[in-house]
Design a protein around this motif. Structure first.
Motif, PDB file in Angstrom:
ATOM      1  N   ILE A 111       9.544  16.521  48.829  1.00 20.98           N
ATOM      2  CA  ILE A 111       8.686  15.711  49.685  1.00 20.98           C
ATOM      3  C   ILE A 111       9.059  15.959  51.148  1.00 20.98           C
ATOM      4  CG2 ILE A 111       7.889  13.404  50.257  1.00 20.98           C
ATOM      5  CD1 ILE A 111       7.130  14.385  47.451  1.00 20.98           C
ATOM      6  N   VAL A 112       8.045  16.336  51.935  1.00 18.52           N
ATOM      7  CA  VAL A 112       8.229  16.526  53.373  1.00 18.52           C
ATOM      8  C   VAL A 112       7.827  15.229  54.070  1.00 18.52           C
ATOM      9  CG1 VAL A 112       7.572  17.867  55.399  1.00 18.52           C
ATOM     10  CG2 VAL A 112       7.713  18.989  53.166  1.00 18.52           C
ATOM     11  N   ASP A 113       8.755  14.650  54.814  1.00 14.82           N
ATOM     12  CA  ASP A 113       8.435  13.433  55.559  1.00 14.82           C
ATOM     13  C   ASP A 113       9.058  13.511  56.948  1.00 14.82           C
ATOM     14  OD1 ASP A 113      11.159  12.835  55.276  1.00 14.82           O
ATOM     15  OD2 ASP A 113      10.812  11.591  53.510  1.00 14.82           O
ATOM     16  N   GLY A 114       8.965  12.440  57.686  1.00 21.78           N
ATOM     17  CA  GLY A 114       9.442  12.435  59.068  1.00 21.78           C
ATOM     18  C   GLY A 114      10.930  12.677  59.216  1.00 21.78           C
ATOM     19  N   ASN A 115      11.689  12.549  58.141  1.00 22.82           N
ATOM     20  CA  ASN A 115      13.138  12.763  58.201  1.00 22.82           C
ATOM     21  C   ASN A 115      13.541  14.201  57.870  1.00 22.82           C
ATOM     22  OD1 ASN A 115      13.689  10.004  58.796  1.00 22.82           O
ATOM     23  ND2 ASN A 115      13.381   9.498  56.633  1.00 22.82           N
ATOM     24  N   THR A 116      12.565  15.002  57.445  1.00 19.37           N
ATOM     25  CA  THR A 116      12.862  16.392  57.101  1.00 19.37           C
ATOM     26  C   THR A 116      13.177  17.188  58.366  1.00 19.37           C
ATOM     27  OG1 THR A 116      11.357  16.247  55.211  1.00 19.37           O
ATOM     28  CG2 THR A 116      12.004  18.463  55.940  1.00 19.37           C
ATOM     29  N   VAL A 117      14.207  18.011  58.297  1.00 17.62           N
ATOM     30  CA  VAL A 117      14.623  18.833  59.440  1.00 17.62           C
ATOM     31  C   VAL A 117      14.340  20.301  59.139  1.00 17.62           C
ATOM     32  CG1 VAL A 117      16.582  19.563  60.868  1.00 17.62           C
ATOM     33  CG2 VAL A 117      16.400  17.186  60.093  1.00 17.62           C
ATOM     34  N   ILE A 118      13.820  21.033  60.129  1.00 21.00           N
ATOM     35  CA  ILE A 118      13.611  22.473  60.021  1.00 21.00           C
ATOM     36  C   ILE A 118      14.782  23.167  60.716  1.00 21.00           C
ATOM     37  CG2 ILE A 118      12.079  24.411  60.485  1.00 21.00           C
ATOM     38  CD1 ILE A 118       9.807  22.387  60.834  1.00 21.00           C
ATOM     39  N   SER A 119      15.469  24.037  60.009  1.00 22.02           N
ATOM     40  CA  SER A 119      16.593  24.744  60.612  1.00 22.02           C
ATOM     41  C   SER A 119      16.407  26.251  60.473  1.00 22.02           C
ATOM     42  CB  SER A 119      17.911  24.311  59.964  1.00 22.02           C
ATOM     43  OG  SER A 119      17.899  24.565  58.571  1.00 22.02           O
ATOM     44  N   TYR A 120      17.159  26.986  61.271  1.00 23.48           N
ATOM     45  CA  TYR A 120      17.027  28.445  61.307  1.00 23.48           C
ATOM     46  C   TYR A 120      18.370  29.063  61.673  1.00 23.48           C
ATOM     47  CZ  TYR A 120      16.492  27.156  66.229  1.00 23.48           C
ATOM     48  OH  TYR A 120      16.684  26.612  67.471  1.00 23.48           O
ATOM     49  N   THR A 121      18.506  30.369  61.407  1.00 32.21           N
ATOM     50  CA  THR A 121      19.805  31.032  61.599  1.00 32.21           C
ATOM     51  C   THR A 121      19.927  31.786  62.910  1.00 32.21           C
ATOM     52  OG1 THR A 121      18.993  32.967  60.374  1.00 32.21           O
ATOM     53  CG2 THR A 121      20.181  31.280  59.112  1.00 32.21           C
ATOM     54  N   ASP A 122      18.803  32.261  63.454  1.00 36.63           N
ATOM     55  CA  ASP A 122      18.876  33.069  64.673  1.00 36.63           C
ATOM     56  C   ASP A 122      17.521  33.053  65.373  1.00 36.63           C
ATOM     57  OD1 ASP A 122      17.284  34.713  63.090  1.00 36.63           O
ATOM     58  OD2 ASP A 122      18.857  36.191  62.723  1.00 36.63           O
ATOM     59  N   ALA A 123      17.379  33.873  66.421  1.00 35.90           N
ATOM     60  CA  ALA A 123      16.139  33.901  67.206  1.00 35.90           C
ATOM     61  C   ALA A 123      14.963  34.407  66.380  1.00 35.90           C
ATOM     62  CB  ALA A 123      16.337  34.774  68.448  1.00 35.90           C
ATOM     63  N   VAL A 124      15.231  35.310  65.438  1.00 37.24           N
ATOM     64  CA  VAL A 124      14.153  35.842  64.595  1.00 37.24           C
ATOM     65  C   VAL A 124      13.613  34.755  63.675  1.00 37.24           C
ATOM     66  CG1 VAL A 124      13.569  37.523  62.801  1.00 37.24           C
ATOM     67  CG2 VAL A 124      15.070  38.192  64.692  1.00 37.24           C
ATOM     68  N   SER A 125      14.499  34.084  62.980  1.00 40.16           N
ATOM     69  CA  SER A 125      14.062  33.024  62.064  1.00 40.16           C
ATOM     70  C   SER A 125      13.514  31.810  62.816  1.00 40.16           C
ATOM     71  CB  SER A 125      15.207  32.608  61.142  1.00 40.16           C
ATOM     72  OG  SER A 125      16.339  32.210  61.885  1.00 40.16           O
ATOM     73  N   MET A 168       9.756  36.563  56.357  1.00 41.74           N
ATOM     74  CA  MET A 168       9.744  35.115  56.562  1.00 41.74           C
ATOM     75  C   MET A 168       8.344  34.624  56.919  1.00 41.74           C
ATOM     76  SD  MET A 168      13.363  34.151  58.414  1.00 41.74           S
ATOM     77  CE  MET A 168      13.338  35.504  59.602  1.00 41.74           C
ATOM     78  N   PHE A 169       7.612  35.426  57.696  1.00 42.37           N
ATOM     79  CA  PHE A 169       6.248  35.044  58.047  1.00 42.37           C
ATOM     80  C   PHE A 169       5.383  34.948  56.795  1.00 42.37           C
ATOM     81  CE2 PHE A 169       1.863  36.163  59.118  1.00 42.37           C
ATOM     82  CZ  PHE A 169       1.578  35.236  60.104  1.00 42.37           C
ATOM     83  N   TYR A 170       5.507  35.932  55.884  1.00 44.19           N
ATOM     84  CA  TYR A 170       4.705  35.905  54.666  1.00 44.19           C
ATOM     85  C   TYR A 170       5.162  34.803  53.718  1.00 44.19           C
ATOM     86  CZ  TYR A 170       2.766  40.288  56.343  1.00 44.19           C
ATOM     87  OH  TYR A 170       2.141  41.239  57.100  1.00 44.19           O
ATOM     88  N   GLY A 171       6.462  34.536  53.706  1.00 40.47           N
ATOM     89  CA  GLY A 171       6.939  33.389  52.936  1.00 40.47           C
ATOM     90  C   GLY A 171       6.357  32.090  53.460  1.00 40.47           C
ATOM     91  N   LEU A 172       6.186  32.026  54.764  1.00 36.30           N
ATOM     92  CA  LEU A 172       5.584  30.853  55.392  1.00 36.30           C
ATOM     93  C   LEU A 172       4.117  30.705  54.988  1.00 36.30           C
ATOM     94  CD1 LEU A 172       6.247  28.546  57.321  1.00 36.30           C
ATOM     95  CD2 LEU A 172       5.621  30.050  59.227  1.00 36.30           C
ATOM     96  N   GLN A 173       3.389  31.825  54.913  1.00 36.97           N
ATOM     97  CA  GLN A 173       1.988  31.759  54.476  1.00 36.97           C
ATOM     98  C   GLN A 173       1.902  31.229  53.047  1.00 36.97           C
ATOM     99  OE1 GLN A 173      -0.030  32.293  57.124  1.00 36.97           O
ATOM    100  NE2 GLN A 173       1.971  32.776  58.017  1.00 36.97           N
ATOM    101  N   THR A 174       2.861  31.645  52.217  1.00 37.09           N
ATOM    102  CA  THR A 174       2.904  31.128  50.848  1.00 37.09           C
ATOM    103  C   THR A 174       3.170  29.626  50.854  1.00 37.09           C
ATOM    104  OG1 THR A 174       3.676  33.241  49.957  1.00 37.09           O
ATOM    105  CG2 THR A 174       4.117  31.286  48.633  1.00 37.09           C
ATOM    106  N   LEU A 175       4.103  29.200  51.690  1.00 32.86           N
ATOM    107  CA  LEU A 175       4.416  27.771  51.779  1.00 32.86           C
ATOM    108  C   LEU A 175       3.195  26.969  52.211  1.00 32.86           C
ATOM    109  CD1 LEU A 175       6.485  25.469  51.656  1.00 32.86           C
ATOM    110  CD2 LEU A 175       7.140  26.050  54.017  1.00 32.86           C
TER     111      LEU A 175
END
Length: 614
Positions: A43-57, A121-128
């Motif tokens: 479940i995605v809600d207001g408490n969900t955090v988006i994180s990444y490893t570097d400038a590319v991600s 990652m971009f294509y994984g995002l399209q799947t998401l």
């Protein structure tokens, strides 16, 4: 009845493979290479955090944040890595170890993780994006694991703007849809006999003269209603507009490949600069006003022809960073070359056998220039004639055999055969479709059923089939809405044959389960698309005495209307709610007319199914 029973049994057997947890929530196009469905949801809600490893991600993380806000009004916090640890929630992880454009998507009750290279990652995002659903004011994503990789490196469409030109906003909308379906090439056909569409600073008359024609052919089924409209038509894209489109595409991992047609289809350029044609005093020429092929082409014997084209291509390559530059090469008549003293001298001086080898000389010389700038040429399959340039890639359009021939010669090939993936061809009964090219037919199932890699090639030769592309020629597409009608939903079928492994393709799930969901989403937009007819009937004749028809809608939420009156079906007729029973005595026949009407009011063409008991 036996036929209908077999069809139902086949559908049962095939769809039973989807009886897994969360199967009803997964309708991905294109289908992934590997997918393991699991129980539960994140479940995605207001408490969900988006994180990444570097400038590319981080780029993908920002894209997700923007998407969720734009489409669902949800604002999520962002988190960069701290002490090498990612926050719980949705994570993007750069990974260079995986294959190019591939990705791994893992979803469980505790979070979502997407890893891959930048494109992956971009294509994984399209799947998401396709997996997210809104339910009870919550965003829900089914638990699963996907390991995905494209079948082909080159996955594209060719958009012609020479016959008719379209606004930048429409070009962007096409690129957006390509990206949504993991397509990565927008082949932009920018020059034609009927109009030069790209600004070239060194040669301003290419646009002041070559971009406009005095009149346009009006095409009609009835010859007496054919002719010309006698109205000026034209336009072009400025270099600033070109840069804008290229940048927009790059953000979505779509490469824009420009096509500068040569040596044929060059009448618009000759109208601007007639000295580039054969003879001592050629011209004057007019930008073409009728569809067809024209004998006046670039002179292959004059040095100023090559100087002109090199200058043009230098400006083009400065605008387009694509590895490929498309140089056309198709449908070049040799008539003018046969009587031109300059062309005949070129043939003699270079010990060429004929005008076909002269075209090969032309292409090879252009290739040498393009290669000197660090780029490669790609051209239509006529560039095989007279001997192919050594590093050229072939776009096989006339038939599949030309692609086979090029692959056997060791050249990379993009399959674009008119027999299967020309999207300017009609999709149903000609009298019920918008006017299209006079002799082509490529239905949605025909596109989906195409395998771009010919079976007769060896394993080594098959590696030269690097991709597939659909062509959209626009003689008969004077509005962008008609382009959309011809493109959608055939683009979805093209995406699946371009991305999905052959053994993972499933026509039943595509047509009956996944595509109806995607068209329901499109139905809520302002895009035009061709509404398929009811699933379960077609324009055909059945022989028998007792029939039971079970129909399905091709667009989720749509309705099927039908009658037996012989008139086209409409919303005043029976609405399909249960299987249709048809009983015929000997000598009787019956015509079922059916139509699909979507929630937005869009309509399919009428399907006519004849039932006979002789």
């Amino acid at each position: 009845m036996k036929y209908i029973f077999i069809c139902c049994l086949w559908a049962l057997l095939v769809t039973s493979g989807y009886a897994q947890p969360n199967a009803s929530k997964v309708h991905l196009i294109p289908a992934p290479a590997s997918m393991n469905l699991k129980s539960g949801s994140f479940i995605v809600d207001g408490n969900t955090v988006i994180s990444y490893t570097d400038a590319v991600s981080e780029k993908s993380a920002v894209q997700l944040q923007q998407y969720l806000y734009k489409n669902y009004g949800v604002t999520l916090k962002m988190s960069s890595p701290s002490a090498g640890k990612l926050a719980a929630g949705i994570s993007f992880i750069s990974s260079k170890a995986r294959e190019k454009e591939s990705y791994l998507l893992t979803i469980d009750n505790s979070g979502i993780e997407i890893s891959g290279d930048d494109a992956g990652m971009f294509y994984g995002l399209q799947t998401l994006f396709q997996l997210i659903s809104a339910k009870d004011q919550k965003l829900e994503v089914p638990c699963l694991e996907i390991t995905d990789i494209p079948r082909y490196a080159y996955r594209g469409i060719m958009q012609d703007v020479g016959y008719h030109i379209y606004p930048v906003s429409f070009i962007k909308s096409q690129i957006e849809m390509l990206a949504n379906y993991k397509m990565n090439v927008y082949h932009w056909h920018l020059t034609e006999d009927h109009g030069w569409r790209i600004e070239i600073k060194k040669y301003p008359k290419l646009t002041s003269v070559g971009a406009f024609r005095a009149s346009t052919q009006i095409s009609n089924y009835t010859d007496s209603l054919n002719g010309n409209d006698h109205l000026p038509y034209g336009g072009f894209y400025t270099q600033e507009e070109i840069k804008e489109v290229v940048a927009y595409a790059a953000e979505r991992h779509v490469t824009v490949i420009p096509e500068i047609e040569l040596p044929g289809h060059s009448l618009a350029a000759l109208a601007a600069y007639p000295e580039l044609a054969c003879g001592d005093h050629p011209g004057p020429f007019n930008v073409a006003e009728r569809w067809g092929i024209f004998e006046d082409v670039y002179c292959a014997g004059k040095e100023n022809t090559f100087k002109f084209l090199e200058n043009v291509l230098a400006e083009v390559m400065a605008l387009f960073p694509s590895p490929y530059i498309h140089i056309g090469g198709d449908e070049c008549p040799k008539d003018r070359w046969k009587t031109c003293k300059y062309c005949q001298k070129r043939i003699k001086d270079n010990h060429l056998k004929n005008e076909f080898e002269l075209q090969s000389y032309f292409v090879k010389r252009i290739e040498k220039f393009v290669n000197s700038k660090g780029r490669k040429i790609i051209g239509w399959d006529e560039i095989l004639e007279g001997g192919l340039a050594p590093n050229a890639t072939v776009m096989s359009w006339r038939n599949i055999d030309e692609g086979i021939k090029a692959a056997k010669q060791g050249h990379d090939v993009v399959m674009s055969p008119l027999s299967h993936v020309y999207f300017d061809f009609i999709q149903g009964k000609r009298e019920l479709e918008p006017l299209a090219i006079g002799w082509g037919y490529n239905s949605l199932p025909r596109v989906y059923g195409y395998d771009p890699t010919p079976a007769e090639l060896s394993d080594k030769e098959k590696r030269h089939i690097i991709g597939v592309e659909a062509a959209i020629w626009t003689e008969h597409m004077d509005t962008h809405r008609k382009v959309e009608y011809m493109l959608y939903p055939r683009l979805m079928a093209l995406a699946e044959i371009a991305w999905t492994p052959l053994e993972k393709k499933d026509s039943v799930s595509f047509f009956e389960q996944r595509l109806p969901k995607h068209l329901a989403v499109m139905d809520k937009t302002d895009k035009i698309y061709r509404v398929p007819g009811p699933i379960g009937v077609s324009d055909t004749t059945f022989i028998g005495a007792d029939f039971s028809l079970e129909l399905k809608v091709p667009v989720e939420g749509a309705s099927i209307y039908y009658n037996f009156e012989g008139q086209d079906a409409r919303e005043t007729d029976f609405i399909y709610e249960k299987p249709i029973r048809i009983i015929l005595n000997k000598g009787e026949s019956r015509a079922l007319k059916s139509i699909v009407i979507t929630p937005s009011g869009k309509r399919s063409v009428n399907t006519t199914t004849i039932f006979k008991n002789p």
